[in-house]
Each structure stands twice: as structure tokens, then as C-alpha cells.
Design a protein around this motif. Structure first.
Motif, PDB file in Angstrom:
ATOM      1  N   TYR A 225       0.613   0.692   8.339  1.00 20.62           N
ATOM      2  CA  TYR A 225      -0.106   0.151   7.187  1.00 20.62           C
ATOM      3  C   TYR A 225      -0.378   1.292   6.195  1.00 20.62           C
TER       4      TYR A 225
ATOM      5  N   GLN B 176      -1.734   0.616   0.317  1.00 21.85           N
ATOM      6  CA  GLN B 176      -1.542  -0.833   0.300  1.00 21.85           C
ATOM      7  C   GLN B 176      -2.604  -1.505   1.168  1.00 21.85           C
TER       8      GLN B 176
ATOM      9  N   THR C 273       1.032  -5.254   2.758  1.00 22.58           N
ATOM     10  CA  THR C 273       2.032  -4.816   3.734  1.00 22.58           C
ATOM     11  C   THR C 273       2.679  -6.004   4.418  1.00 22.58           C
TER      12      THR C 273
END
Length: 342
Positions: A99, A103, A108
Motif C-alpha cells: 500500500y 495512495q 490502491t
């Protein structure tokens, strides 16, 4: 002394309990990756075919072609991280590897779902090309004042650049960009079914890269309508197995030879197979679900061999053609090209 010893023992037990409790409760910035679910691309999930095809006759196979996944557990505790580090079936990696910090998790997940959809599209394109339905790169429009003006028209099918075949929009772009702006390019094309050629000198586009000034579309006429049905899966790594599933369904040959075959790898429109992540976990998931053969991207072979699973033969593939050749050899009881050391 007995009372003092008992008190000390109770103290040690309490201390151990507190330490273990802290391990269980403390969250760490890591995720745990393990063998995820696998699916037979020739079969169904939740009552629906993973690959459904209309517009022509399809066949059934005795074996399986299983796509594989990695299961990811987020928000793990220190205790889970230690357990994962000690378990060869799992991998514990920093959370930002899965991850990205720039973001949100939702972004993601959306990116992974988009990559999954794109892999299905490329799997369909590569499979249909193998079955004799070529991609046609068609001019949609010509930019006014661009180098292609007066040379190409809307509806023209671009076949080649400097003698090299154009098999996709991506291929056309790469061929044009392979030479510096100002290069004369011999463009082979068809207009109303009649082949012709013209020479166009490329110019610099707004981004500085070579261009000829056409908007193009990619079309692949065939009688088939192909749909994929699988939820809650992301990433591009199922491309190869989806492509093999399509070829299997649209040909009378049972590609599996009755075996349970698993595999992984990205695929592009030209049928090239690319590397993926988490191959160690995917191989264990494949073995767990009955596979005896595993198709590995060539670029993942070293990692696959280092994490070899007993009873799982590691076959090396770089293209869709490689995979089909390997399956043919397995059906003929011959040895396909294996990952070195397997």
C-alpha cells in the motif's frame, strides 16, 4: 522460602503473560502475505463460469488451469509478524510495499482492479490472435497539419512501419518512437482492402516524442463474445492463465491432458509473459489445491527454484506460445523447458 518462591513464580508467569499480551496487541507497519485462493479458469465460481464465451462452439476439459493469488493480511500484530517471519509459507513485508504511502487503500484497490481488467483484455487479445483473429490498428482521424495529413485517412488499417508488423496500438507507438523525430518512416497500410505504402517523416509531439499525427483504434474482429466473472481479485498476474483458458475453450484439444496445472504471469497483447510478485506464496497455494505443474514466467524462475515446492514441476515460459508448447509436451509425456535447477 516457599512463599517467596511461589511469589516469584507468580511474578514470572504474570511477566510472561504481559509480554505475550503486548506481542498480541501491538500493531506493526507490516503486512503478511500467504498463499491465497486459486481458481480453475476452465471452471466456475459462485455458480458462474470464470470465462464465458458465446458466438461459437466451446469444448470441455478433463483437467484444470488454475490461476493463483497471494492473500494479504493487513494491520498485523507483532506476534503475527514474528510468526510470519518464521513460517516459510508466508512473507512479512513493510506495509508500503503493498500500500504505497502516497495512495489511500481505496486508490490502491482500484488500481489493482484496473490492472486485473486490463490483464483480461490482453489475455483475450493474445488468445484470439493465436486462434487466427489478428488485431487491426485502424486510423480514426488524422490531425490537421500533422505529418500524416495527405498520406493516411480515417479507416486506413496500418500494417507495418519500416517493414515491421504492427500487431497492436502499443506496437505502433513503439515503432514510431524507436527512431528520432525527423526520421522518414515507411508506413504500410490497407485502404478499402487494397494494400499500399507511404513515407511519412515524423515530428516532435507536445511531449517531445516522435509522432506522425494520427488517432488510432485497435479492433480485433471475431465471432466471439468473451466475458470474465471473478470478484475481489486484483493485479495483472492472471493474464497468462486467462489466455490459456480461452484457447482451451475454443479448441477441441484438452490443453491440460487431464492434469491440474497452475501458473501465473502478466500477458500483453502480443502474448509476451511478464514477471509477477509473490511467486513463493502462489506456488504453495497451487500445490495445496492439487496442482502438479506450475507455469512460471522466465523472469521469476530463479525465485521459483529458490522456493521450490516438492511435487510441483516448474515450467519456464516467456510467451503464450511457450506455454502452449510446454502443455503439448506434457500431454505427449515429454519434458518441457523447466526453470533451471528444478
Amino acid at each position: 522460602m516457599r512463599r517467596r518462591g511461589a511469589t516469584l513464580l507468580v511474578g514470572v508467569v504474570v511477566l510472561v503473560a504481559l509480554v505475550l499480551g503486548s506481542f498480541v496487541g501491538i500493531k506493526v507497519p507490516y503486512v503478511e502475505e500467504g498463499p491465497g485462493p486459486t481458481w480453475n479458469t476452465l471452471g466456475s465460481s459462485s455458480g458462474k463460469q470464470l470465462i464465458s464465451i458465446s458466438g461459437g462452439t466451446t469444448s470441455n476439459s478433463a483437467g484444470q488451469l488454475r490461476m493463483v493469488t497471494v492473500g494479504v493480511e493487513d494491520q498485523i500484530t507483532l506476534w503475527q509478524a514474528i510468526r510470519g517471519w518464521l513460517d516459510p509459507s508466508d512473507a512479512v513485508v513493510p506495509r508500503e510495499v503493498v500500500y504505497p504511502p502516497d495512495q489511500t487503500q481505496q486508490q490502491t484497490d482500484q488500481q489493482n482492479q484496473q490492472e486485473f481488467a486490463e490483464s483480461q483484455s490482453s489475455a483475450e487479445t493474445a488468445a484470439l490472435r493465436k486462434l487466427g483473429f489478428p488485431v487491426k490498428v485502424t486510423v480514426g482521424s488524422v490531425v490537421a497539419g500533422a505529418p500524416a495529413e495527405g498520406h493516411l485517412r480515417a479507416g486506413d488499417v496500418i500494417n507495418s512501419v519500416n517493414g515491421q508488423q504492427v500487431t497492436s496500438v502499443e506496437k505502433l507507438t513503439s515503432l514510431i518512437k524507436a527512431r528520432p523525430a525527423g526520421t522518414a518512416l515507411v508506413i504500410g497500410y490497407s485502404r478499402n482492402g487494397v494494400p499500399a505504402s507511404t513515407t511519412i517523416t515524423s515530428s516532435k509531439g507536445s511531449d517531445g516524442s516522435p509522432q506522425v499525427g494520427v488517432q488510432v483504434d485497435q479492433k480485433q474482429p471475431s465471432p466471439y463474445s468473451i466475458k470474465f466473472t471473478l470478484d475481489d481479485v486484483g493485479g495483472p498476474s492472471a493474464g497468462l492463465m486467462f489466455s490459456l483458458g480461452i484457447v482451451d475453450k475454443l479448441t477441441p484439444t484438452d490443453l491440460t491432458g487431464g492434469m491440474t496445472i497452475a501458473g501465473t504471469g502478466t500477458i500483453d497483447d502480443d502474448g509476451n509473459v511478464g514477471p509477477i510478485g509473490g511467486i513463493a506464496q502462489k506456488m504453495r497455494g497451487a500445490k495445496r489445491d492439487g496442482a502438479t505443474v506450475f507455469l512460471s514466467p522466465a523472469d521469476n524462475c530463479a525465485e521459483a527454484v529458490a522456493n521450490a515446492v516438492p511435487g510441483l514441476e516448474l515450467v519456464k515460459v516467456s510467451t503464450l506460445n511457450d506455454a502452449l508448447t510446454a502443455l503439448q509436451k506434457l500431454r505427449d509425456h515429454q519434458t518441457p523447458t523447466l526453470c533451471a535447477g528444478s
